[in-house]
Design a protein around this motif. Structure first.
Motif, PDB file in Angstrom:
ATOM      1  N   LYS A   1     -14.258 -30.461 -65.875  1.00 51.90           N
ATOM      2  CA  LYS A   1     -14.986 -31.653 -66.319  1.00 51.90           C
ATOM      3  C   LYS A   1     -15.709 -31.429 -67.650  1.00 51.90           C
ATOM      4  CE  LYS A   1     -13.978 -33.543 -62.339  1.00 51.90           C
ATOM      5  NZ  LYS A   1     -12.907 -34.566 -62.229  1.00 51.90           N
ATOM      6  N   GLN A   2     -15.539 -30.242 -68.234  1.00 48.44           N
ATOM      7  CA  GLN A   2     -16.296 -29.877 -69.426  1.00 48.44           C
ATOM      8  C   GLN A   2     -15.501 -30.167 -70.707  1.00 48.44           C
ATOM      9  OE1 GLN A   2     -19.394 -28.836 -68.897  1.00 48.44           O
ATOM     10  NE2 GLN A   2     -19.102 -28.717 -66.674  1.00 48.44           N
ATOM     11  N   SER A   3     -16.248 -30.409 -71.795  1.00 48.05           N
ATOM     12  CA  SER A   3     -15.658 -30.563 -73.125  1.00 48.05           C
ATOM     13  C   SER A   3     -15.823 -29.245 -73.869  1.00 48.05           C
ATOM     14  CB  SER A   3     -16.373 -31.678 -73.897  1.00 48.05           C
ATOM     15  OG  SER A   3     -17.729 -31.320 -74.135  1.00 48.05           O
ATOM     16  N   LEU A   4     -15.206 -29.158 -75.044  1.00 45.34           N
ATOM     17  CA  LEU A   4     -15.352 -27.941 -75.848  1.00 45.34           C
ATOM     18  C   LEU A   4     -16.822 -27.677 -76.156  1.00 45.34           C
ATOM     19  CD1 LEU A   4     -14.188 -25.611 -77.477  1.00 45.34           C
ATOM     20  CD2 LEU A   4     -13.829 -27.189 -79.396  1.00 45.34           C
ATOM     21  N   LYS A   5     -17.577 -28.735 -76.452  1.00 46.08           N
ATOM     22  CA  LYS A   5     -18.988 -28.584 -76.792  1.00 46.08           C
ATOM     23  C   LYS A   5     -19.788 -28.046 -75.616  1.00 46.08           C
ATOM     24  CE  LYS A   5     -22.986 -31.173 -78.495  1.00 46.08           C
ATOM     25  NZ  LYS A   5     -23.491 -32.505 -78.951  1.00 46.08           N
ATOM     26  N   THR A   6     -19.578 -28.618 -74.423  1.00 45.20           N
ATOM     27  CA  THR A   6     -20.359 -28.169 -73.265  1.00 45.20           C
ATOM     28  C   THR A   6     -19.953 -26.768 -72.817  1.00 45.20           C
ATOM     29  OG1 THR A   6     -18.813 -29.302 -71.761  1.00 45.20           O
ATOM     30  CG2 THR A   6     -20.795 -30.505 -72.454  1.00 45.20           C
ATOM     31  N   VAL A   7     -18.679 -26.409 -73.009  1.00 44.88           N
ATOM     32  CA  VAL A   7     -18.256 -25.051 -72.682  1.00 44.88           C
ATOM     33  C   VAL A   7     -18.934 -24.054 -73.606  1.00 44.88           C
ATOM     34  CG1 VAL A   7     -16.306 -23.439 -72.673  1.00 44.88           C
ATOM     35  CG2 VAL A   7     -16.049 -25.698 -71.635  1.00 44.88           C
ATOM     36  N   LEU A   8     -18.993 -24.385 -74.905  1.00 48.09           N
ATOM     37  CA  LEU A   8     -19.661 -23.499 -75.865  1.00 48.09           C
ATOM     38  C   LEU A   8     -21.132 -23.330 -75.509  1.00 48.09           C
ATOM     39  CD1 LEU A   8     -18.036 -24.752 -79.189  1.00 48.09           C
ATOM     40  CD2 LEU A   8     -17.806 -22.467 -78.196  1.00 48.09           C
TER      41      LEU A   8
END
Length: 349
Positions: A251-258
């Motif tokens: 459910k995560q985006s690249l931004k939230t994963v970072l």
């Protein structure tokens, strides 16, 4: 004079017991009052002592048989006494006739009864074991003559709850990652401080959606296939590596994963459904990942190395328990993931 070996009555409500084992075998010498056999009810296990000294004969019940209270299951002969096999009572239809009959084949002798070594346990140890529902017959005693004492029960109770047996298989392949390197460089020039860890995680999420059976765990003997993807990733903690978990990675985006990678705790209550160990930044080309508990597939990622012609490649190692994932499925998943690295932008869309 021969003495009958009788199944003892154990109260007014118990008339059938189970013969667990004989401590002696057919023809063995026995002494009066020594343990002769073991019986079990639904509430207790009991040693039964020999009623006389002599030799054991005519065992009519074997280990595992149901026996009736007050029934005879063997005979103990006195010194020098010869025991004749019992003569069966013949009904009129079974009585011998003068008609000649073909000889009948002799049946094979019955198997010898199971013989057990007596297990000694102190009263305190037995009370403790039974209060904690410990099968004390399986314990190894450290007391005099191998007797089970209280400390043996405590050692058993203090053991780890479960020590699983690992049966890991590791598959390896070399993947081309030229486009992955180029994608990371383009994102950096655009001001996005992206890391390879974040890209690995997002690419793995996409791959797992195509192979949902790889998103699984094995605890004890139970295999669970998960719908949410909780990726675990090893992070440095002092001189060691610890496993941190990003719940609901799918459910995560690249931004939230970072953002999550900056603060990923190693004490997350969530258990990983798939894990990654990236040792490339530590200069390791390839290695065999060790499956962590709970048992889930684990992908090892080595150092990204330049090749001739400006290309780049990386070694991937997938470790899994064959009780959890079939080797064919794991091989197809690893090859599919390796191919997706050749066009990572397409895989991420």
């Amino acid at each position: 004079m021969a003495t009958d070996v009788i199944v003892p009555p154990l109260g007014t409500t118990v008339d059938t017991l189970t013969l667990i084992a004989w401590y002696k075998q057919e023809g063995d010498a026995v002494l009066k009052d020594e343990p002769l056999f073991v019986v079990e009810t639904d509430k207790a296990t009991l040693d039964v002592e020999a009623p006389a000294s002599g030799k054991l004969h005519s065992l009519s019940a074997q280990a595992g048989d149901s026996v009736t209270a007050l029934s005879r299951i063997a005979v103990i002969s006195a010194e020098g006494e010869v025991i004749k096999p019992p003569t069966p009572n013949l009904s009129p239809k079974q009585a011998p006739t003068t008609k000649a009959e073909a000889p009948k084949p002799t049946p094979p002798p019955p198997p010898k009864p199971t013989s057990l070594k007596r297990i000694f346990i102190s009263p305190r140890a037995k009370r403790l074991a039974e209060s904690r529902q410990v099968v004390w017959q399986s314990l190894k005693g450290t007391g005099p003559e191998g007797a089970i004492v209280e400390r043996d029960v405590n050692v058993y109770l203090e053991r780890p709850a479960f020590t699983p047996t690992l049966l890991p298989v590791t598959l390896t392949t070399e993947a081309e990652v030229t486009e992955l390197v180029a994608l990371k460089e383009r994102l950096q020039t655009m001001g996005a401080g992206v890391s390879y860890e974040a890209l690995w995680m997002l690419l793995l999420v996409r791959a797992l959606k195509g192979y949902p059976k790889m998103n699984a765990t094995l605890e004890r003997d139970t295999v669970t296939h998960w719908e949410p993807i909780h990726l675990g990733i090893t992070v440095e903690e002092g001189d060691d590596l610890r496993l941190a978990v990003l719940p609901n990675t799918d459910k995560q985006s690249l931004k939230t994963v970072l953002q999550a990678l900056e603060l990923m705790p190693t004490d997350s209550p969530e258990k990983p459904t798939f894990a990654i160990t990236n040792l490339g930044e530590l200069g390791i080309d390839s290695f065999t990942p060790v499956v962590a508990m709970p048992n889930c597939p684990l992908l090892g990622i080595g150092r990204i190395k330049p090749q001739n012609g400006g290309n780049y490649s990386v070694w991937l190692s997938l470790t899994f328990d064959p009780r959890l994932v079939g080797s064919g499925l794991a091989a197809r998943f690893l090859n599919s993931f390796a191919k997706s690295l050749q066009n990572p932008l397409f895989a991420l869309l």
